[in-house]
Design an enzyme around this catalytic site. Structure first.
Site, PDB file in Angstrom:
ATOM      1  N   ARG A 114      -3.597  21.825 -13.936  1.00  0.00           N
ATOM      2  CA  ARG A 114      -2.534  20.535 -13.777  1.00  0.00           C
ATOM      3  C   ARG A 114      -3.337  20.083 -16.027  1.00  0.00           C
ATOM      4  O   ARG A 114      -1.878  19.312 -16.804  1.00  0.00           O
ATOM      5  CB  ARG A 114      -3.157  19.440 -13.800  1.00  0.00           C
ATOM      6  CG  ARG A 114      -1.849  18.547 -13.978  1.00  0.00           C
ATOM      7  CD  ARG A 114      -0.851  17.686 -12.623  1.00  0.00           C
ATOM      8  NE  ARG A 114      -0.504  16.522 -13.577  1.00  0.00           N
ATOM      9  CZ  ARG A 114       0.310  15.841 -12.106  1.00  0.00           C
ATOM     10  NH1 ARG A 114       0.331  15.950 -11.241  1.00  0.00           N
ATOM     11  NH2 ARG A 114       1.585  14.654 -12.747  1.00  0.00           N
ATOM     12  N   HIS A 144      -2.100  11.062 -28.182  1.00  0.00           N
ATOM     13  CA  HIS A 144      -2.814   9.311 -27.439  1.00  0.00           C
ATOM     14  C   HIS A 144      -3.298   8.983 -28.469  1.00  0.00           C
ATOM     15  O   HIS A 144      -2.762   7.358 -28.375  1.00  0.00           O
ATOM     16  CB  HIS A 144      -3.436   9.501 -26.122  1.00  0.00           C
ATOM     17  CG  HIS A 144      -1.952  10.349 -24.773  1.00  0.00           C
ATOM     18  ND1 HIS A 144      -2.764  10.265 -23.461  1.00  0.00           N
ATOM     19  CD2 HIS A 144      -1.022   9.664 -24.649  1.00  0.00           C
ATOM     20  CE1 HIS A 144      -1.655  10.718 -22.630  1.00  0.00           C
ATOM     21  NE2 HIS A 144      -0.507  10.475 -23.317  1.00  0.00           N
ATOM     22  N   ARG A 164       0.389  -0.971  -0.061  1.00  0.00           N
ATOM     23  CA  ARG A 164      -0.201  -0.050   0.596  1.00  0.00           C
ATOM     24  C   ARG A 164       0.848   1.520  -0.010  1.00  0.00           C
ATOM     25  O   ARG A 164       0.091   2.563   0.461  1.00  0.00           O
ATOM     26  CB  ARG A 164      -0.964   0.225   1.180  1.00  0.00           C
ATOM     27  CG  ARG A 164      -1.623  -0.497   1.206  1.00  0.00           C
ATOM     28  CD  ARG A 164      -3.374  -1.123   2.396  1.00  0.00           C
ATOM     29  NE  ARG A 164      -4.075  -1.778   2.036  1.00  0.00           N
ATOM     30  CZ  ARG A 164      -4.263  -2.646   2.844  1.00  0.00           C
ATOM     31  NH1 ARG A 164      -3.520  -2.862   3.705  1.00  0.00           N
ATOM     32  NH2 ARG A 164      -4.805  -3.919   2.754  1.00  0.00           N
ATOM     33  N   LYS A 199       2.909  11.603 -11.981  1.00  0.00           N
ATOM     34  CA  LYS A 199       1.788  10.528 -12.672  1.00  0.00           C
ATOM     35  C   LYS A 199       2.326   8.910 -12.571  1.00  0.00           C
ATOM     36  O   LYS A 199       3.398   9.015 -12.804  1.00  0.00           O
ATOM     37  CB  LYS A 199       0.988  11.202 -13.668  1.00  0.00           C
ATOM     38  CG  LYS A 199       0.239  12.379 -13.742  1.00  0.00           C
ATOM     39  CD  LYS A 199      -0.260  12.467 -14.882  1.00  0.00           C
ATOM     40  CE  LYS A 199      -1.555  13.338 -14.743  1.00  0.00           C
ATOM     41  NZ  LYS A 199      -1.908  13.592 -16.194  1.00  0.00           N
ATOM     42  N   GLU A 234      -4.940  17.331 -10.972  1.00  0.00           N
ATOM     43  CA  GLU A 234      -5.738  17.313 -12.043  1.00  0.00           C
ATOM     44  C   GLU A 234      -7.153  17.064 -12.478  1.00  0.00           C
ATOM     45  O   GLU A 234      -7.600  16.597 -12.642  1.00  0.00           O
ATOM     46  CB  GLU A 234      -5.179  16.191 -12.686  1.00  0.00           C
ATOM     47  CG  GLU A 234      -5.821  16.408 -14.759  1.00  0.00           C
ATOM     48  CD  GLU A 234      -5.133  15.349 -15.718  1.00  0.00           C
ATOM     49  OE1 GLU A 234      -3.456  15.185 -15.365  1.00  0.00           O
ATOM     50  OE2 GLU A 234      -4.905  15.775 -17.021  1.00  0.00           O
ATOM     51  N   LYS A 284       7.000  22.985 -14.931  1.00  0.00           N
ATOM     52  CA  LYS A 284       6.032  21.659 -14.144  1.00  0.00           C
ATOM     53  C   LYS A 284       5.393  21.847 -12.723  1.00  0.00           C
ATOM     54  O   LYS A 284       4.368  21.475 -12.594  1.00  0.00           O
ATOM     55  CB  LYS A 284       6.390  20.474 -14.938  1.00  0.00           C
ATOM     56  CG  LYS A 284       6.229  19.191 -14.133  1.00  0.00           C
ATOM     57  CD  LYS A 284       5.599  18.350 -15.287  1.00  0.00           C
ATOM     58  CE  LYS A 284       4.784  17.061 -15.105  1.00  0.00           C
ATOM     59  NZ  LYS A 284       4.682  15.701 -15.796  1.00  0.00           N
ATOM     60  N   HIS A 341      -1.786  16.439 -26.239  1.00  0.00           N
ATOM     61  CA  HIS A 341      -1.231  14.902 -26.264  1.00  0.00           C
ATOM     62  C   HIS A 341      -2.812  14.353 -26.230  1.00  0.00           C
ATOM     63  O   HIS A 341      -3.196  13.015 -26.454  1.00  0.00           O
ATOM     64  CB  HIS A 341      -1.407  14.934 -24.290  1.00  0.00           C
ATOM     65  CG  HIS A 341       0.301  15.217 -24.505  1.00  0.00           C
ATOM     66  ND1 HIS A 341       0.917  16.126 -24.355  1.00  0.00           N
ATOM     67  CD2 HIS A 341       1.017  13.890 -23.580  1.00  0.00           C
ATOM     68  CE1 HIS A 341       2.269  15.813 -23.754  1.00  0.00           C
ATOM     69  NE2 HIS A 341       2.434  14.270 -23.900  1.00  0.00           N
ATOM     70  N   HIS A 381       6.473   8.966 -28.594  1.00  0.00           N
ATOM     71  CA  HIS A 381       5.176   9.510 -27.687  1.00  0.00           C
ATOM     72  C   HIS A 381       5.296  11.532 -27.817  1.00  0.00           C
ATOM     73  O   HIS A 381       4.505  11.722 -28.282  1.00  0.00           O
ATOM     74  CB  HIS A 381       5.845   9.477 -26.355  1.00  0.00           C
ATOM     75  CG  HIS A 381       4.542  10.266 -25.227  1.00  0.00           C
ATOM     76  ND1 HIS A 381       3.143  10.289 -24.740  1.00  0.00           N
ATOM     77  CD2 HIS A 381       4.815  11.453 -24.676  1.00  0.00           C
ATOM     78  CE1 HIS A 381       2.525  10.751 -24.694  1.00  0.00           C
ATOM     79  NE2 HIS A 381       3.558  12.188 -24.352  1.00  0.00           N
ATOM     80  N   ASN A 407      -2.095  18.508 -20.604  1.00  0.00           N
ATOM     81  CA  ASN A 407      -1.744  17.573 -22.073  1.00  0.00           C
ATOM     82  C   ASN A 407      -1.984  18.088 -23.309  1.00  0.00           C
ATOM     83  O   ASN A 407      -2.564  17.384 -23.903  1.00  0.00           O
ATOM     84  CB  ASN A 407      -3.593  16.863 -21.608  1.00  0.00           C
ATOM     85  CG  ASN A 407      -2.905  15.538 -20.670  1.00  0.00           C
ATOM     86  OD1 ASN A 407      -2.363  15.258 -20.733  1.00  0.00           O
ATOM     87  ND2 ASN A 407      -4.262  15.662 -19.361  1.00  0.00           N
ATOM     88  N   GLU A 467       8.238  17.488 -25.365  1.00  0.00           N
ATOM     89  CA  GLU A 467       8.060  18.011 -24.290  1.00  0.00           C
ATOM     90  C   GLU A 467       7.855  19.475 -23.960  1.00  0.00           C
ATOM     91  O   GLU A 467       7.785  20.278 -22.847  1.00  0.00           O
ATOM     92  CB  GLU A 467       7.695  16.898 -22.847  1.00  0.00           C
ATOM     93  CG  GLU A 467       6.850  15.440 -23.728  1.00  0.00           C
ATOM     94  CD  GLU A 467       6.015  15.718 -22.923  1.00  0.00           C
ATOM     95  OE1 GLU A 467       4.959  16.227 -22.836  1.00  0.00           O
ATOM     96  OE2 GLU A 467       5.202  14.674 -23.476  1.00  0.00           O
TER      97      GLU A 467
END
Lengths: 365, 365
Positions: free
Chosen positions: A242, A253, A122, A144, A238, A228, A249, A265, A246, A186
């Site tokens: 945030r 994606h 956990r 993330k 997010e 960032k 993206h 990517h 993206n 990026e």
């Protein structure tokens, strides 16, 4: 060496440090040992990092509890099966909660190692040691984690902030040219969403970046981290702001999935940035030739700015409907107001765009 | 109907409600729809719940986005492979972040559904609808999720608090006798760690509990929730106090693994409670005949209070060393000061116990 602190509201530590320098690898294990005395260290990396000699540099004569080498590296391994194998390998070492995970590699290693750390017993701490242009600029920093499903990218994962990040620009020396260049997209994205002056810096220094000039790379790393960190600090999970990260993206994606991950990517995000630019034009948000400047920068980086002929555009459009930002099956897009500033509508950074506009842009790309 | 609110520091909502009543199932879907308008609802349950008619009662004529039925139910399915299958089933329904997961079933369903919800698109809400004595008392409430590894229980998981919990004591009517009885061991544990008066209430009312008297079951459910909520509120991520909930579980989990999951969780915890009691005696913490009273209650519930002959004690001892609470490979135990109060040493609730004491107790059990 430069140190940038990132505040993370809602976590126990509340802050973590990003260290940026050249030739850092050799001292990380002992530094982590001082930060986590009596903890076991477990290394997650991939076979390319072993071949490049970086694992040897990192581990040296230090004793570690165990390691998992992702093989083959790359997006095809970024799935629940690999995460499960990593977790079982940690179990096989009889590790407890007093374990810290070291993630040495690119985005795939970092995302999976962060995910594994977040669910092992956990949650145990993870230290990110990104070794690619893309992970140093992006994936190692924001907390993330995740893996791909059989139908979409980063479908499953967690928010799990690193206990620390080491950005060693010397590690970039061994990165293959295509990966190196695509990862810089990026950085372009960061300039676009947050910092017009940084965009101009990149325009002026792109040749030095391509020549892997360490001084310029450290400057770029620092600017990326600041962009960032500022965004992530304000919206760690997010909810809204945030989403600006993206930019490019949403289409990116979808193209990546549609290409069967044959495109990298960053290459897909380059196409996605151009798609977002054309959506901005279609929506009347553009008053200058910014898209020309942006396309020019992407071309200098050797990135695609049109949809490759072998990509099924209908499939791309279908995939857009299952995007994580979709609400009620309408994809939402982050768009620019101008270079360095994101467009908002009613306080939202991810805005709805009509299907007709999207399909027109995809069709013409 | 009774409503108990649980505060959860560090989460967005900060609080969730546990509703306790009889015959609640039929109204849950529409209530969740009001709490999460425009969200898709995805049901996770197991085949026993379908057979017992509870799924039909819950779903009725409501439309849901999809469902996953764990088959076979039970501990053998509680692993990463099932969680992966659940996640892929949600992806196949093209669900986004605007999804709420409904978990209808016992601890295995609740733990896996909570885990799946916590990682699907990096986290969507889950509503827990526990239908067993054990999940109503314990697993549905505290925000712990997870699955077993090939070597230990709950090795991988997250902390993910439910958006709401519905405890319908009418659902217990169809539970098989062995499951019903073994699940009550968690209630016994609650009395022991936190509430001497509740222990006496249980002693007086155990026959009514065994007869599944709904009024008594609602009283028991309320008391369980209050004990658990009080502990979880003070220490949501198990830094220290929360460990008291592991009373009887250190040996319990090891016995469960060693039995190949042939023994039920509650049965193993019963053995673990007796083991803890004997460790307390060996350490001079006991001044009365409390262990006799506790053993008597466990026997009235039909629970084992000795190690079954087919359990390999050496294996149990080995497994204790890989316990999540272990630090430097020495298992730590939660122990009682007296009924209703946990022993602490230097402010710690999980204390180190010498190997000789542990092996002596295991050997004599």
């Amino acid at each position: 060496m430069k140190i940038i602190e990132v505040k993370v509201p809602g976590t126990a530590a509340g802050v973590y440090a990003i260290q940026i320098g050249s030739g850092l690898l050799g001292s990380i294990v002992s530094e982590v040992g001082r930060a986590f005395p009596r903890y076991s260290q477990f290394l997650i990396t991939d076979s390319a990092l072993v071949r490049a000699g970086h694992v040897e540099k990192l581990v040296g004569s230090n004793s570690m509890a165990g390691r998992y080498v992702v093989e083959p590296g790359g997006e095809a391994s970024k799935n629940m099966a690999t995460v499960t194998a990593i977790l079982e390998a940690m179990e096989a070492c009889r590790l407890g909660r007093d374990t810290v995970v070291l993630a040495l590699g690119g985005g795939v290693v970092g995302d999976m190692a962060g995910f594994a750390a977040s669910v092992f017993k956990r949650g145990v701490p993870v230290v990110q040691i990104p070794t690619t242009t893309i992970s140093q600029a992006d994936s190692a920093i924001g907390g993330k984690t995740g893996v791909d499903s059989s139908v979409s990218k980063n479908a499953f994962g967690t928010f799990w902030y690193p206990a620390g990040v080491y950005v060693d620009v010397a590690a970039l020396a061994t990165l293959d040219e295509r990966q190196y260049r695509s990862g810089l997209v990026e950085s372009v994205k960061h300039t676009l969403i947050a910092d017009a002056e940084y965009f101009e810096y990149l325009e002026r220094n792109l040749d030095k970046v391509l020549a892997r000039d360490e001084a310029v790379l450290m400057e770029v790393a620092g600017r990326n981290c600041r962009v960032k960190a500022k965004v992530v600090e304000k919206d760690p999970t997010e909810k809204n702001l945030r989403r600006v990260l993206n930019y490019g993206h949403t289409v990116g994606h979808a193209v990546e999935s549609a290409s069967g991950f044959e495109l990298l990517h960053g290459e897909c995000v380059a196409i996605g940035i151009v798609a977002a630019g054309k959506i901005e034009e279609a929506m009347g948000l553009v008053k200058d030739d910014r898209l020309g400047r942006i396309e020019n920068m992407l071309k200098r980086l050797g990135q695609p700015t049109q949809m490759p002929a072998n990509i099924d555009k209908v499939r791309v459009f279908e995939l857009l409907k299952s995007d994580k930002k979709a609400i009620g099956q309408v994809a939402r897009f982050v768009l620019l107001e101008r270079i360095g500033r994101v467009h908002t509508s009613k306080g939202e950074y991810a805005v709805e765009v009509g299907e007709a506009v999207v399909s027109g842009v995809i069709g013409g790309l």
